[in-house]
Scaffold this motif. Structure first.
Motif, PDB file in Angstrom:
ATOM      1  N   THR A  49       0.838  -1.193   0.000  1.00 52.31           N
ATOM      2  CA  THR A  49       0.000   0.000   0.000  1.00 52.31           C
ATOM      3  C   THR A  49       0.875   1.245   0.000  1.00 52.31           C
ATOM      4  OG1 THR A  49      -1.721  -1.157   1.239  1.00 52.31           O
ATOM      5  CG2 THR A  49      -1.789   1.248   1.272  1.00 52.31           C
ATOM      6  N   GLY A  50       0.503   2.219  -0.838  1.00 56.11           N
ATOM      7  CA  GLY A  50       1.239   3.476  -0.901  1.00 56.11           C
ATOM      8  C   GLY A  50       2.305   3.518  -1.971  1.00 56.11           C
ATOM      9  N   GLU A  51       2.688   2.374  -2.527  1.00 54.20           N
ATOM     10  CA  GLU A  51       3.720   2.349  -3.559  1.00 54.20           C
ATOM     11  C   GLU A  51       3.185   2.907  -4.876  1.00 54.20           C
ATOM     12  OE1 GLU A  51       6.917  -1.179  -2.823  1.00 54.20           O
ATOM     13  OE2 GLU A  51       4.949  -1.779  -3.517  1.00 54.20           O
ATOM     14  N   TYR A  88       2.755   4.911   2.449  1.00 53.71           N
ATOM     15  CA  TYR A  88       3.685   3.826   2.121  1.00 53.71           C
ATOM     16  C   TYR A  88       4.428   3.345   3.374  1.00 53.71           C
ATOM     17  CZ  TYR A  88       7.908   1.551   0.395  1.00 53.71           C
ATOM     18  OH  TYR A  88       8.931   0.664   0.190  1.00 53.71           O
ATOM     19  N   LEU A  89       4.963   4.283   4.143  1.00 53.06           N
ATOM     20  CA  LEU A  89       5.707   3.905   5.342  1.00 53.06           C
ATOM     21  C   LEU A  89       4.788   3.291   6.399  1.00 53.06           C
ATOM     22  CD1 LEU A  89       8.098   6.986   5.740  1.00 53.06           C
ATOM     23  CD2 LEU A  89       8.609   4.754   4.718  1.00 53.06           C
ATOM     24  N   GLY A  92       3.373  -0.868   6.849  1.00 51.57           N
ATOM     25  CA  GLY A  92       4.014  -2.016   7.480  1.00 51.57           C
ATOM     26  C   GLY A  92       5.016  -2.706   6.587  1.00 51.57           C
ATOM     27  N   SER A  93       5.341  -2.113   5.459  1.00 49.75           N
ATOM     28  CA  SER A  93       6.266  -2.746   4.523  1.00 49.75           C
ATOM     29  C   SER A  93       7.698  -2.726   5.034  1.00 49.75           C
ATOM     30  CB  SER A  93       6.187  -2.054   3.162  1.00 49.75           C
ATOM     31  OG  SER A  93       6.539  -0.684   3.289  1.00 49.75           O
ATOM     32  N   ILE A  94       8.001  -1.816   5.954  1.00 49.32           N
ATOM     33  CA  ILE A  94       9.360  -1.718   6.496  1.00 49.32           C
ATOM     34  C   ILE A  94       9.313  -2.101   7.970  1.00 49.32           C
ATOM     35  CG2 ILE A  94      11.344  -0.218   6.903  1.00 49.32           C
ATOM     36  CD1 ILE A  94      10.329   1.555   4.647  1.00 49.32           C
ATOM     37  N   ARG A  95      10.072  -3.127   8.331  1.00 53.82           N
ATOM     38  CA  ARG A  95      10.097  -3.556   9.724  1.00 53.82           C
ATOM     39  C   ARG A  95      10.583  -2.417  10.625  1.00 53.82           C
ATOM     40  NH1 ARG A  95      12.280  -7.986   7.163  1.00 53.82           N
ATOM     41  NH2 ARG A  95      14.414  -7.391   7.746  1.00 53.82           N
ATOM     42  N   GLY A  96       9.850  -2.193  11.714  1.00 51.45           N
ATOM     43  CA  GLY A  96      10.238  -1.140  12.649  1.00 51.45           C
ATOM     44  C   GLY A  96       9.525   0.171  12.429  1.00 51.45           C
ATOM     45  N   VAL A  97       8.710   0.237  11.347  1.00 60.28           N
ATOM     46  CA  VAL A  97       7.986   1.478  11.050  1.00 60.28           C
ATOM     47  C   VAL A  97       6.497   1.171  10.969  1.00 60.28           C
ATOM     48  CG1 VAL A  97       7.652   3.385   9.446  1.00 60.28           C
ATOM     49  CG2 VAL A  97       9.942   2.433   9.791  1.00 60.28           C
ATOM     50  N   GLY A  98       5.738   1.750  11.898  1.00 61.34           N
ATOM     51  CA  GLY A  98       4.292   1.645  11.876  1.00 61.34           C
ATOM     52  C   GLY A  98       3.682   3.003  11.599  1.00 61.34           C
TER      53      GLY A  98
END
Length: 732
Positions: A49-51, A88-89, A92-98
């Protein structure tokens, strides 16, 4: 070819195994679709999502879901607007970023947020809540995603499905492109789910020679793997070379060096003229040696000289109020006195009463035991029949699916002095070998089953091989007891097994043959029987009590068509009944479904049958109730897990094996001629408890009964078991 650009607003569905994805896209060019979002479908693994995506493909119209864009090729373009970056961030696509951390990053860096993460990630320490540990997780996740995107582009450039990108990256990391270029056939050997044909297609896209040694080696291994799918443990050298030559479009002399290489690498074993995949050679050879070691070792049951086998059996039978026949007594005494033994016999011959007697004797002597079966449904039936707990062999051996290892083996054996395996006709060679490794040498092993039923789905024919070896003590129960003899189902099953077509004397009360001139007539008759005639005459529930069983999946009386027809009749669509659709399949509230994969996390197994008790079309989720009576377990399925379920109004004979149903209905028609054989019909009839109805032609029934062609499986377990006396024992 049309192009489309836009941002992903929502992921509707994703299949993690294939990479197939359905998503809603906000087009950059609003003139493309003024109504707003566009549905895009295709192989798009790891899309979030967001890409921002640049897509190449075709517009199409789905008969149910309307207009969508079928994606042939895609490139990921990271978002550039503040809103797009935050979504996009936050996805949840990047571990550690909600969502919270995403908002803080965008508030601090604005449109430069992506650039900061990519080029100056150390600056993220200025954002509240991002510790040094979290920063490392963000950097690692970002780097991995970047490399997967690069690998996806590499695969697309060479005409390779991007659905494989994540799986290939997980296996090879940064070296993935190099591995693919140097030897794409490694993918077939080393990555689960990528077979020879996929690897071969990749190799051809990369311009590799069709006559290369790696291709020939991979083709030989593929031919051996295909043979195990057909139940064979090995192929003879001439057959292997012939089949591989056909697959590879090669001549046999060219394959000889490749076969030597396959053996030299340790992937295969040449035992005279038999060529095995190495795990199957070890299993066959090891099973024979372990059986012999088990038979020669001291007995934990009879080591106490005060233990009287005959007295224990007599006392156990008396406690149950049973007057056992001579052969039943002999079988019970044999199980308690012999380290390894077999109890076999058809329906109604007293196997269950004998088994209960053996277990009661063990309990009376305070001897530890376990009861297990190859499948969940067979274990459940064993528990119901004996009144004792039973488990699958996988659970007994503490199988760990993630690591593909068993927690119980010769280093950590089972804590039981007596192991009982029921429905052993369903036991394949590999599982038998792992079970033997976990049985303590002083323990007893009792194998219970019906040798005339269908063999295991997996490779090998364990029960038949052990009987043919003539080395394992066996009692075959043949006498039909009065109560069983009164059952026309039991009489019909035995008639079929003896090569006789069930006649009028075998039908009319609980066994019926209903004539049908053709497949369409048979299908319509089955629907009427299940929906109306059986429920009204016998008071049985059409969904919970009646099971339709078919020899084949295809055709109007195959499993697939019958399931759809029965669903329409028994659980039709209505505005009050929610449903969801996946891959052309409709799942409704109240549907009868079957689990088709072992899912150890959810504690449901291949063959388990349940009812759908809730459906959430928006979330593409459902809940299924498995079990009956007071023992019911509700299992939740998310969008990625629904493919583990299929409709179960109708099932194949193999899927029905190990189960028992109040009523069973089965088509017997000429369209199933290839599969119609005696042991298949016998297996099906013996699954019925109160009522069995066959629908079809008398000619087809005669064909099935006369076709005593058992599956011929390449296996040498019988010979190895018979020869172990001449071999020096060694630990396996």
């Amino acid at each position: 070819m049309p192009e489309l650009r836009g941002s992903v607003e929502r992921i509707v569905f994703r299949n993690p195994d294939t990479g197939y994805c359905v998503a809603r896209l906000q087009p950059s060019d609003l003139t493309i679709d003024r109504t707003g979002l566009v549905t895009i479908v295709g192989s798009m693994p790891a899309v979030r999502t967001g890409e921002m995506l640049r897509l190449t493909g075709e517009w199409q119209v789905h008969p149910t879901h309307g207009r969508n864009f079928r994606v042939e090729r895609f490139e990921e373009e990271l978002p550039t607007t503040v809103e797009g970056i935050e979504r996009y961030l936050a996805s949840g696509s990047i571990r550690g970023v909600g969502p919270v951390t995403a908002a803080r990053i965008v508030e601090r860096f604005g449109e430069r947020s992506i650039v900061v993460i990519d080029e100056d990630p150390h600056l993220l320490r200025d954002v509240a809540g991002i510790s040094a540990k979290r920063l490392e997780a963000i950097k690692a996740s970002w780097t991995e995603q970047k490399k997967v995107r690069e690998l996806s582009l590499f695969l697309q450039e060479h005409g390779i499905s991007v659905a494989l990108a994540q799986r290939i990256f997980d296996a090879y990391g940064d070296e993935a492109p190099t591995v693919i270029r140097d030897d794409p056939y490694r993918l077939a050997h080393e990555i689960h789910g990528i077979g020879f044909r996929t690897a071969d297609a990749i190799a051809q896209q990369l311009g590799m020679s069709k006559r290369s040694l790696p291709r020939y080696v991979a083709g030989l291994k593929y031919a051996l793997s295909q043979a195990t799918e057909d139940g064979h443990v090995f192929l003879t050298r001439p057959v292997l070379l012939t089949q591989a030559a056909r697959v590879l479009d090669a001549v046999i002399p060219e394959l000889e060096p490749a076969l030597l290489e396959l053996v030299h690498r340790g992937d295969a074993v040449a035992d005279n003229d038999a060529i095995y995949l190495t795990p199957f050679y070890r299993a066959e050879n090891g099973a024979a040696r372990l059986l012999q070691a088990l038979r020669r070792a001291q007995s934990a049951v009879t080591m106490d000289p005060r233990f009287d086998v005959k007295a224990a059996v007599t006392r156990a039978a008396g406690l149950q109020g049973l007057a056992l026949a001579e052969m039943q007594l002999r079988a019970a005494e044999q199980a308690l006195s012999q380290k390894v033994s077999i109890l076999t016999g058809g329906p109604g011959t007293g196997k269950t009463a004998t088994l209960r007697t053996i277990i009661t004797a063990l309990e009376g002597a305070e001897i530890s035991y376990c009861l297990c079966a190859p499948t969940g449904r067979a274990a459940k039936r064993a528990a119901e029949a004996t009144g004792r707990s039973a488990s699958t062999i996988h659970r007994l051996l503490e199988y760990q699916p993630g690591a593909n290892v068993f927690g119980r083996d010769n280093a950590r054996p089972l804590p039981y002095d007596f192991v009982v395996v029921d429905e052993v006709s369903m036991l394949d060679l590999l599982l038998f070998y792992h079970l033997l490794k976990a049985i303590p040498r002083e323990s007893h092993l009792l194998l219970v089953g019906d040798a005339d039923q269908l063999p295991a789905v997996g490779p090998g024919n364990v029960l038949q091989d052990l009987l043919e070896s003539r080395q394992i003590p066996c009692v075959t129960l043949t006498e039909l007891f009065r109560q069983a003899a009164d059952s026309q189902i039991v009489r019909a099953a035995h008639a079929v097994n003896q090569g006789r077509v069930p006649g009028r004397a075998d039908s009319g009360r609980d066994f019926f043959f209903v004539p049908a001139e053709n497949d369409d007539d048979a299908a319509e008759m089955i629907l009427r029987l299940v929906q109306e005639r059986i429920p009204s005459r016998f008071g049985l529930d059409p969904v919970d009590d009646i099971q339709v069983v078919s020899p084949m999946h295809n055709g109007s009386v195959g499993v697939t068509a019958l399931n759809l027809a029965l669903q329409r009749r028994l659980n039709p669509a209505s505005s009050a009944s929610p449903q969801l659709e996946r891959g052309g399949r409709v799942l409704r509230l109240g549907d009868k479904v079957m689990q088709v994969r072992n899912n150890y996390d959810k504690d449901v197994y291949n063959g388990d049958v349940g009812r759908v008790i809730s459906v959430n079309p928006t979330e593409q989720a459902a809940t299924v109730a498995f079990g009956t009576g007071s023992v019911v377990v509700n299992v939740e399925y998310g969008a990625m897990e629904l493919d583990e379920l299929v409709l179960a109004y109708a099932v194949s004979v193999h899927k029905a094996q190990g189960s028992e149903f109040p009523a069973l209905v089965m088509p017997v028609t000429t369209s199933h001629y290839v599969l119609l054989r005696r042991n298949l019909l016998y297996t099906a009839i013996s699954r019925a408890r109160r009522l069995c109805v066959l629908v079809g032609s008398q000619r087809s029934l005669s064909v099935a009964v006369s076709a005593d062609r058992r599956e011929s499986r390449n296996s040498r377990l019988a010979q190895r078991v018979a020869a172990t006396d001449a071999l020096q024992l060694e630990l396996v």
